[in-house]
Motif scaffolding. Sequence first.
Motif, PDB file in Angstrom:
ATOM      1  N   ARG A 322       9.933   9.108   7.859  1.00  0.00           N
ATOM      2  CA  ARG A 322       8.710   9.590   8.532  1.00  0.00           C
ATOM      3  C   ARG A 322       8.424  11.048   8.171  1.00  0.00           C
ATOM      4  O   ARG A 322       7.291  11.424   7.887  1.00  0.00           O
ATOM      5  CB  ARG A 322       8.901   9.443  10.051  1.00  0.00           C
ATOM      6  N   ASN A 323       9.469  11.875   8.183  1.00  0.00           N
ATOM      7  CA  ASN A 323       9.254  13.314   8.067  1.00  0.00           C
ATOM      8  C   ASN A 323       9.425  13.861   6.660  1.00  0.00           C
ATOM      9  O   ASN A 323       8.848  14.891   6.331  1.00  0.00           O
ATOM     10  CB  ASN A 323      10.189  14.073   9.023  1.00  0.00           C
ATOM     11  N   VAL A 324      10.224  13.182   5.869  1.00  0.00           N
ATOM     12  CA  VAL A 324      10.496  13.743   4.544  1.00  0.00           C
ATOM     13  C   VAL A 324       9.698  12.991   3.475  1.00  0.00           C
ATOM     14  O   VAL A 324       9.123  13.595   2.580  1.00  0.00           O
ATOM     15  CB  VAL A 324      12.017  13.722   4.248  1.00  0.00           C
ATOM     16  N   TRP A 325       9.623  11.688   3.610  1.00  0.00           N
ATOM     17  CA  TRP A 325       8.890  10.900   2.602  1.00  0.00           C
ATOM     18  C   TRP A 325       7.458  10.624   3.038  1.00  0.00           C
ATOM     19  O   TRP A 325       6.676  10.063   2.288  1.00  0.00           O
ATOM     20  CB  TRP A 325       9.619   9.577   2.333  1.00  0.00           C
ATOM     21  N   ASP A 326       7.152  10.939   4.303  1.00  0.00           N
ATOM     22  CA  ASP A 326       5.793  10.758   4.806  1.00  0.00           C
ATOM     23  C   ASP A 326       5.360   9.293   4.874  1.00  0.00           C
ATOM     24  O   ASP A 326       4.177   8.984   4.697  1.00  0.00           O
ATOM     25  CB  ASP A 326       4.811  11.541   3.910  1.00  0.00           C
ATOM     26  N   PHE A 327       6.295   8.399   5.108  1.00  0.00           N
ATOM     27  CA  PHE A 327       5.936   6.985   5.290  1.00  0.00           C
ATOM     28  C   PHE A 327       5.512   6.822   6.751  1.00  0.00           C
ATOM     29  O   PHE A 327       6.261   7.167   7.652  1.00  0.00           O
ATOM     30  CB  PHE A 327       7.127   6.063   4.984  1.00  0.00           C
ATOM     31  N   SER A 328       4.318   6.290   6.954  1.00  0.00           N
ATOM     32  CA  SER A 328       3.798   6.354   8.323  1.00  0.00           C
ATOM     33  C   SER A 328       3.958   5.074   9.121  1.00  0.00           C
ATOM     34  O   SER A 328       3.684   5.051  10.304  1.00  0.00           O
ATOM     35  CB  SER A 328       2.328   6.763   8.289  1.00  0.00           C
ATOM     36  N   THR A 329       4.393   3.990   8.472  1.00  0.00           N
ATOM     37  CA  THR A 329       4.568   2.778   9.268  1.00  0.00           C
ATOM     38  C   THR A 329       5.974   2.211   9.093  1.00  0.00           C
ATOM     39  O   THR A 329       6.683   2.554   8.151  1.00  0.00           O
ATOM     40  CB  THR A 329       3.517   1.672   8.941  1.00  0.00           C
ATOM     41  N   GLN A 330       6.335   1.364  10.016  1.00  0.00           N
ATOM     42  CA  GLN A 330       7.643   0.702   9.999  1.00  0.00           C
ATOM     43  C   GLN A 330       7.400  -0.774  10.294  1.00  0.00           C
ATOM     44  O   GLN A 330       6.855  -1.104  11.349  1.00  0.00           O
ATOM     45  CB  GLN A 330       8.544   1.309  11.084  1.00  0.00           C
ATOM     46  N   THR A 369       5.594  12.457  14.218  1.00  0.00           N
ATOM     47  CA  THR A 369       6.468  11.779  15.202  1.00  0.00           C
ATOM     48  C   THR A 369       6.355  10.267  14.974  1.00  0.00           C
ATOM     49  O   THR A 369       6.272   9.829  13.833  1.00  0.00           O
ATOM     50  CB  THR A 369       6.118  12.215  16.637  1.00  0.00           C
ATOM     51  N   GLY A 370       6.346   9.496  16.045  1.00  0.00           N
ATOM     52  CA  GLY A 370       6.516   8.042  15.942  1.00  0.00           C
ATOM     53  C   GLY A 370       5.672   7.353  14.875  1.00  0.00           C
ATOM     54  O   GLY A 370       4.479   7.633  14.726  1.00  0.00           O
ATOM     55  N   PRO A 371       6.286   6.421  14.163  1.00  0.00           N
ATOM     56  CA  PRO A 371       5.555   5.648  13.152  1.00  0.00           C
ATOM     57  C   PRO A 371       4.725   4.540  13.803  1.00  0.00           C
ATOM     58  O   PRO A 371       4.915   4.223  14.977  1.00  0.00           O
ATOM     59  CB  PRO A 371       6.669   5.020  12.320  1.00  0.00           C
ATOM     60  N   ASP A 394       1.094   2.177  -0.422  1.00  0.00           N
ATOM     61  CA  ASP A 394       1.943   2.741   0.639  1.00  0.00           C
ATOM     62  C   ASP A 394       3.341   2.158   0.559  1.00  0.00           C
ATOM     63  O   ASP A 394       3.495   0.966   0.285  1.00  0.00           O
ATOM     64  CB  ASP A 394       1.377   2.390   2.015  1.00  0.00           C
ATOM     65  N   VAL A 395       4.319   2.979   0.832  1.00  0.00           N
ATOM     66  CA  VAL A 395       5.686   2.466   0.932  1.00  0.00           C
ATOM     67  C   VAL A 395       5.954   2.185   2.405  1.00  0.00           C
ATOM     68  O   VAL A 395       5.723   3.047   3.266  1.00  0.00           O
ATOM     69  CB  VAL A 395       6.707   3.478   0.373  1.00  0.00           C
ATOM     70  N   ILE A 396       6.423   0.985   2.702  1.00  0.00           N
ATOM     71  CA  ILE A 396       6.630   0.572   4.094  1.00  0.00           C
ATOM     72  C   ILE A 396       8.085   0.194   4.307  1.00  0.00           C
ATOM     73  O   ILE A 396       8.526  -0.867   3.853  1.00  0.00           O
ATOM     74  CB  ILE A 396       5.707  -0.617   4.431  1.00  0.00           C
ATOM     75  N   PRO A 397       8.845   1.050   4.977  1.00  0.00           N
ATOM     76  CA  PRO A 397      10.223   0.658   5.283  1.00  0.00           C
ATOM     77  C   PRO A 397      10.214  -0.591   6.166  1.00  0.00           C
ATOM     78  O   PRO A 397       9.400  -0.700   7.084  1.00  0.00           O
ATOM     79  CB  PRO A 397      10.785   1.865   6.050  1.00  0.00           C
ATOM     80  N   CYS A 398      11.096  -1.534   5.848  1.00  0.00           N
ATOM     81  CA  CYS A 398      11.115  -2.811   6.577  1.00  0.00           C
ATOM     82  C   CYS A 398      12.469  -3.019   7.244  1.00  0.00           C
ATOM     83  O   CYS A 398      13.499  -2.704   6.664  1.00  0.00           O
ATOM     84  CB  CYS A 398      10.917  -3.974   5.610  1.00  0.00           C
TER      85      CYS A 398
END
Length: 547
Positions: A322-330, A369-371, A394-398
């Motif tokens: 969220r904070n370093v890679w700027d991925f906004s969703t989970q 903050t929260g994704p 977008d990169v989306i952590p799963c």
Amino acid sequence: MAKSGRKAAFAALETHKKRLNKTPMREMFAADPARFEKFSARAGDILLDYSKNRIDADVMAALFDFARQVDLEARRDAMWGGEHINITEDRAVEHMALRYQGDKAVPIDGKDVMPDVRDVLGRMKVFSDQVRDGSIRGATGEQFTDVINIGIGGSDLGPAMVTLALAPYTRADLRVHYVSNVDGAHIHDTLKGLDPKRTMFIVASKTFTTDETMTNAATARKWIAEGVGEEGVSDHFAALSTNLPACDAFGIKQDRIFGFWDWVGGRYSVWSAIGLPIAIAVGFENFEKFLKGAAEMDAHFLSAPLEKNLPVIMGLIGVWYRNVWDFSTQAVLPYDQRLSRFAAYLQQQDMESNGKSVTLNGKQVDWSTGPIVWGEPGTNGQHAFYQLIHQGTDVIPCDFLIAANPHEHLPPHHAKLVANVLAQSEALMLGKTEDEVEAELKAQGLDKPRIKELTPHKVFPGNRPSNTIMYSKLTPETLGSLIALYEHKVFVQGTIWNVNSYDQWGVELGKQLAKALLPKVEGTASSEGHDSSTRGLLAYFHQLKSQ
Ligand code: F6P
């Protein structure tokens, strides 16, 4: 830790990102055959494989360091110790007490809360047993076949999700339904085909003032009164709330009011009296097992070293993205049809908790903050939105979730489900390079120009992160553990972000405005004073209504 300290910690993580950017995960896997062993951990039979993330030992060390710098363990112990960590509401955050299995006191403001917790659980057992065995009946003496929980948010999402997840433990002759939306279609469609003489309502509301719930409860009351007569209404209602006088005023019998306490947040209340419809649906013994499973995760969270602590690991990796890679969703992707409401449940748990922009000191945060949390069960999602996860911009952590054992013996269904979940995380991590695509197309006999044309479309960038959570079976215990795992993950992230994860002021403005707009919608007040969009919409609404 001061705001500047957090900024510095995020900045330090940036240097790790620069380094990792040069080494895709597929190279890290090739270089280290022990990567899975290094980056997986267990709590009971729940395995968290976090090796398919953009991490290495140095990244993880920096993240654990960060957790120590923000005094994560001290704050966790303060929560468990009953301190008022929900500072804006001046409340303790003690949902862990609701499932505590030990014999020590759990004090809040100098009073052990466990006797009250056990008293309510005891009453829930008696009541749910009696509804299930038919000793509690409707006003006309008929046994209940349908129980309808009326509630919204935390008074709906948890029990609804759990009842569905534990379907193998439910009875066909005693159905539990959930009505939440103020949209009359919800209660209307739920009541269709039901017999008021055999239907019980549970009005679930922490505050017992929530408009949606009170509106649905009034409609339900009318339906019962029409079906069994006014004098029989109270035989068909029970209530779950912290506001006992309001339950009384609604006309609920004293012995059918089940209380809980202000130190239980709505989205953390599934373990409290709010779980009554679950106990009715699956039996109290299974509800107890559900609590036990959560308690096992609590014990793990409270005692495992940070480096082996599942909620801590998941929370920190989420912060990293969220904070370093700027991925906004989970994305949360359970390979379990019965967990189809799991993502919806986690949306409230996570987004209502950490969707905040000010620190505990009331200062604007300088970090994300929260994704956005979302998801659907696999394999269905594979045929809907996975395209974007694999090849979108977008990169989306799963998070993938999978049980080793299904409840039903229907080969080859489960083997296929498992093959699919493993395939997805592998595909996301590996991707497919240009060379691989070209070789594949050549083997198919395509000519050079066509290969050149098609290759860019068929390349998968890979290096897309995921966690896989694997467990033996989706039992009540395991489900309890899984929910608690995510609760604690949210706590970890809230601590890093320095926000209050336990209030929800952001939902208030809409409620206030809806109240003010109702007379304008009903046509008893003028729309003056509103912005032109709202006035325009109101005017068009009235025009359409009068046609
Ligand atoms: O949406 C806000 C909220 O207060 C949630 O936090 C809560 O779970 C939900 O409304 C329902 O509230 P209650 O249980 O008081 O009816």
